[in-house]
Write a protein that holds these residues in place. Sequence first.
Motif, PDB file in Angstrom:
ATOM      1  N   PHE A   1      53.850  40.168  39.382  1.00  0.00           N
ATOM      2  CA  PHE A   1      53.355  41.001  40.483  1.00  0.00           C
ATOM      3  C   PHE A   1      52.318  42.006  39.994  1.00  0.00           C
ATOM      4  O   PHE A   1      51.371  42.338  40.715  1.00  0.00           O
ATOM      5  CB  PHE A   1      54.519  41.719  41.161  1.00  0.00           C
ATOM      6  N   THR A   2      52.475  42.473  38.755  1.00  0.00           N
ATOM      7  CA  THR A   2      51.502  43.415  38.205  1.00  0.00           C
ATOM      8  C   THR A   2      50.165  42.736  37.938  1.00  0.00           C
ATOM      9  O   THR A   2      49.102  43.349  38.108  1.00  0.00           O
ATOM     10  CB  THR A   2      52.063  44.054  36.919  1.00  0.00           C
ATOM     11  N   ARG A   3      50.177  41.464  37.522  1.00  0.00           N
ATOM     12  CA  ARG A   3      48.910  40.755  37.306  1.00  0.00           C
ATOM     13  C   ARG A   3      48.074  40.711  38.583  1.00  0.00           C
ATOM     14  O   ARG A   3      46.857  40.921  38.538  1.00  0.00           O
ATOM     15  CB  ARG A   3      49.176  39.336  36.797  1.00  0.00           C
ATOM     16  N   MET A   4      48.709  40.428  39.709  1.00  0.00           N
ATOM     17  CA  MET A   4      47.935  40.416  40.947  1.00  0.00           C
ATOM     18  C   MET A   4      47.547  41.827  41.371  1.00  0.00           C
ATOM     19  O   MET A   4      46.449  42.030  41.898  1.00  0.00           O
ATOM     20  CB  MET A   4      48.713  39.716  42.062  1.00  0.00           C
ATOM     21  N   ARG A   5      48.413  42.800  41.145  1.00  0.00           N
ATOM     22  CA  ARG A   5      48.027  44.184  41.421  1.00  0.00           C
ATOM     23  C   ARG A   5      46.731  44.536  40.699  1.00  0.00           C
ATOM     24  O   ARG A   5      45.787  45.070  41.294  1.00  0.00           O
ATOM     25  CB  ARG A   5      49.136  45.146  40.981  1.00  0.00           C
ATOM     26  N   ASP A   6      46.667  44.200  39.419  1.00  0.00           N
ATOM     27  CA  ASP A   6      45.485  44.521  38.622  1.00  0.00           C
ATOM     28  C   ASP A   6      44.279  43.685  39.052  1.00  0.00           C
ATOM     29  O   ASP A   6      43.144  44.176  39.061  1.00  0.00           O
ATOM     30  CB  ASP A   6      45.779  44.312  37.144  1.00  0.00           C
ATOM     31  N   ALA A   7      44.527  42.430  39.442  1.00  0.00           N
ATOM     32  CA  ALA A   7      43.426  41.588  39.911  1.00  0.00           C
ATOM     33  C   ALA A   7      42.836  42.132  41.206  1.00  0.00           C
ATOM     34  O   ALA A   7      41.610  42.151  41.385  1.00  0.00           O
ATOM     35  CB  ALA A   7      43.918  40.153  40.117  1.00  0.00           C
ATOM     36  N   LEU A   8      43.685  42.608  42.097  1.00  0.00           N
ATOM     37  CA  LEU A   8      43.183  43.208  43.338  1.00  0.00           C
ATOM     38  C   LEU A   8      42.389  44.470  43.038  1.00  0.00           C
ATOM     39  O   LEU A   8      41.339  44.724  43.646  1.00  0.00           O
ATOM     40  CB  LEU A   8      44.349  43.524  44.276  1.00  0.00           C
ATOM     41  N   ARG A   9      42.887  45.261  42.105  1.00  0.00           N
ATOM     42  CA  ARG A   9      42.157  46.472  41.742  1.00  0.00           C
ATOM     43  C   ARG A   9      40.767  46.119  41.201  1.00  0.00           C
ATOM     44  O   ARG A   9      39.779  46.808  41.486  1.00  0.00           O
ATOM     45  CB  ARG A   9      42.946  47.264  40.693  1.00  0.00           C
ATOM     46  N   ASN A  10      40.677  45.027  40.439  1.00  0.00           N
ATOM     47  CA  ASN A  10      39.397  44.634  39.848  1.00  0.00           C
ATOM     48  C   ASN A  10      38.364  44.206  40.890  1.00  0.00           C
ATOM     49  O   ASN A  10      37.163  44.169  40.590  1.00  0.00           O
ATOM     50  CB  ASN A  10      39.611  43.478  38.859  1.00  0.00           C
ATOM     51  N   THR A  11      38.809  43.858  42.097  1.00  0.00           N
ATOM     52  CA  THR A  11      37.855  43.476  43.143  1.00  0.00           C
ATOM     53  C   THR A  11      37.135  44.673  43.743  1.00  0.00           C
ATOM     54  O   THR A  11      36.124  44.514  44.425  1.00  0.00           O
ATOM     55  CB  THR A  11      38.556  42.721  44.285  1.00  0.00           C
ATOM     56  N   HIS A  12      37.680  45.875  43.524  1.00  0.00           N
ATOM     57  CA  HIS A  12      37.129  47.108  44.097  1.00  0.00           C
ATOM     58  C   HIS A  12      37.125  47.074  45.626  1.00  0.00           C
ATOM     59  O   HIS A  12      36.314  47.742  46.262  1.00  0.00           O
ATOM     60  CB  HIS A  12      35.718  47.383  43.559  1.00  0.00           C
ATOM     61  N   ARG A  13      38.029  46.306  46.199  1.00  0.00           N
ATOM     62  CA  ARG A  13      38.206  46.296  47.647  1.00  0.00           C
ATOM     63  C   ARG A  13      39.587  46.859  47.958  1.00  0.00           C
ATOM     64  O   ARG A  13      40.573  46.507  47.299  1.00  0.00           O
ATOM     65  CB  ARG A  13      38.080  44.878  48.210  1.00  0.00           C
ATOM     66  N   ASP A  14      39.666  47.719  48.973  1.00  0.00           N
ATOM     67  CA  ASP A  14      40.959  48.258  49.382  1.00  0.00           C
ATOM     68  C   ASP A  14      41.755  47.175  50.105  1.00  0.00           C
ATOM     69  O   ASP A  14      41.421  46.775  51.227  1.00  0.00           O
ATOM     70  CB  ASP A  14      40.770  49.464  50.310  1.00  0.00           C
ATOM     71  N   ILE A  15      42.816  46.704  49.465  1.00  0.00           N
ATOM     72  CA  ILE A  15      43.660  45.642  50.013  1.00  0.00           C
ATOM     73  C   ILE A  15      45.112  46.107  49.943  1.00  0.00           C
ATOM     74  O   ILE A  15      45.609  46.443  48.867  1.00  0.00           O
ATOM     75  CB  ILE A  15      43.487  44.326  49.228  1.00  0.00           C
ATOM     76  N   VAL A  16      45.784  46.142  51.086  1.00  0.00           N
ATOM     77  CA  VAL A  16      47.213  46.448  51.097  1.00  0.00           C
ATOM     78  C   VAL A  16      47.930  45.341  50.335  1.00  0.00           C
ATOM     79  O   VAL A  16      47.734  44.154  50.598  1.00  0.00           O
ATOM     80  CB  VAL A  16      47.745  46.545  52.537  1.00  0.00           C
ATOM     81  N   TYR A  17      48.777  45.740  49.401  1.00  0.00           N
ATOM     82  CA  TYR A  17      49.486  44.779  48.551  1.00  0.00           C
ATOM     83  C   TYR A  17      50.967  44.821  48.901  1.00  0.00           C
ATOM     84  O   TYR A  17      51.670  45.788  48.604  1.00  0.00           O
ATOM     85  CB  TYR A  17      49.251  45.141  47.091  1.00  0.00           C
ATOM     86  N   SER A  18      51.422  43.744  49.539  1.00  0.00           N
ATOM     87  CA  SER A  18      52.796  43.634  50.027  1.00  0.00           C
ATOM     88  C   SER A  18      53.500  42.537  49.249  1.00  0.00           C
ATOM     89  O   SER A  18      53.071  41.378  49.284  1.00  0.00           O
ATOM     90  CB  SER A  18      52.780  43.290  51.522  1.00  0.00           C
ATOM     91  N   ILE A  19      54.589  42.864  48.546  1.00  0.00           N
ATOM     92  CA  ILE A  19      55.269  41.870  47.717  1.00  0.00           C
ATOM     93  C   ILE A  19      56.686  41.606  48.225  1.00  0.00           C
ATOM     94  O   ILE A  19      57.290  42.450  48.887  1.00  0.00           O
ATOM     95  CB  ILE A  19      55.308  42.281  46.231  1.00  0.00           C
ATOM     96  N   ASN A  20      57.186  40.420  47.892  1.00  0.00           N
ATOM     97  CA  ASN A  20      58.564  40.067  48.175  1.00  0.00           C
ATOM     98  C   ASN A  20      59.135  39.377  46.940  1.00  0.00           C
ATOM     99  O   ASN A  20      58.862  38.201  46.695  1.00  0.00           O
ATOM    100  CB  ASN A  20      58.667  39.139  49.385  1.00  0.00           C
ATOM    101  N   PRO A  21      59.944  40.086  46.144  1.00  0.00           N
ATOM    102  CA  PRO A  21      60.526  39.475  44.943  1.00  0.00           C
ATOM    103  C   PRO A  21      61.795  38.686  45.216  1.00  0.00           C
ATOM    104  O   PRO A  21      62.380  38.131  44.277  1.00  0.00           O
ATOM    105  CB  PRO A  21      60.835  40.699  44.059  1.00  0.00           C
TER     106      PRO A  21
END
Length: 436
Positions: free
Chosen positions: A198-218
């Motif tokens: 989940f952290t890998r995608m968190r960091d990947a979203l941050r790298n896009t520099h676009r504000d994206i709500v990140y909703s996870i389900n573990p």
Amino acid sequence: MSGPAHPSRPARPSGPAPRCRTLTLLAAALVLAAGPLTAVGGRPAAALGNAVAATPPMGWNTWNSFGCSIDEQLVREAADSLVASGMKDAGYDSVIVDDCWFDPRRDARGDLHGDPERFPSGMKALGEYIHARGLKFGIYQTPTDRTCAQRGHDYPGATGSQGHEQQDADTFAAWGVDHLKYDWCSEAGTLDEQIAAFTRMRDALRNTHRDIVYSINPNSYHADKTGATYDWSAVAHLWRTTEDITSAWDEHKADNSYGMSVMDIVHLNGRLGHQAGPGHWNDPDMLEVGVPGMNETEYRSHFSLWAQMAAPLIAGNRLPAMTPAVRDILTNQAVIGVDQDGLGRPARIAVDSDTELVTVRELAGGDRSVTLTNTGDTAATVSTTAAGLGIAEAPSYTVRNLWTGAAGSTTGTLAAGLAAHETAMYRVTPGGPDDR
């Protein structure tokens, strides 16, 4: 979504419209103690370091009513219905396309695409259609090799983001995605492996520099429901605490297992408020208001309790077929105002018995919201006191019923005669008219 689509469920007959209640309201100044929020390992609670999700996200998702039976025309009609029905004006600003939107195969470069038959215009064009109506575009993906529907053999292919995290994040940003629902969908994986994925995608979203709500389900497919046992506030904006919701009032589940009813979820999620706040929210799953399985009284209680828990309000009903009663529940601005309160402090459960549930929530500016729920199967009076709410005494309250709009000034006990499964919800302001 977590796991295969809900099996078909018989609709419960709608109950009678709620009767006018005679309310005896007494009083105390509500001073709700709440400890400071703490993030995982001392890391910042704002998972992506951006300004999104300052209040719980609101929107509409395809899954609860349609499962895999989606296409671009259905999604476009849903966007139009959000606007035409008044739901957009009420705050439902996102359209989220859940599982089964994928072309079952990535292309030669490994890029994702929408299913060419059901989404022939492409996902970027769909996002543009949604954006043109003043709405945000949400999409679904998983951190494992397959989506939940693919793992459950309801949909072909293996198009999860495993090994493609930055590639997929860049694709979503290029499509104009504003909300990513990221669902575990695997029996395998330790907690550490889940955190890493989940952290890998968190960091990947941050790298896009676009504000994206990140909703996870573990929790999906996973035996260990870590959504309820680990504080994910340093990883995501919202995280599912429970298994999938089902449109039922109370299944009396003793564990966090597939097909959770409204009360099953409240008993679990309602005790996790200490880890939620602006930018990081417990997610007790989407709304079942208007989805067959409960009556209008239960829908109203469901909506009241989600607002008290500061839950994301993600509707899942069939919008073009929405009844006026369902629309009125979903667009009640007084109740939405509690959910979206800027202080962002979820309610505390004060009483939870076989027949009664009482919650109290601290609001910005000193007001409090209080819910009294008759969880029993026959009509009853539910009441509470200053001591029961853990509050200090005051000469008077101004109390407003958030479903009827009725207001009054009281001192003493707060009580309501309620039908089975009915909730009374109040906004309480210290001080009555004579004190102003």
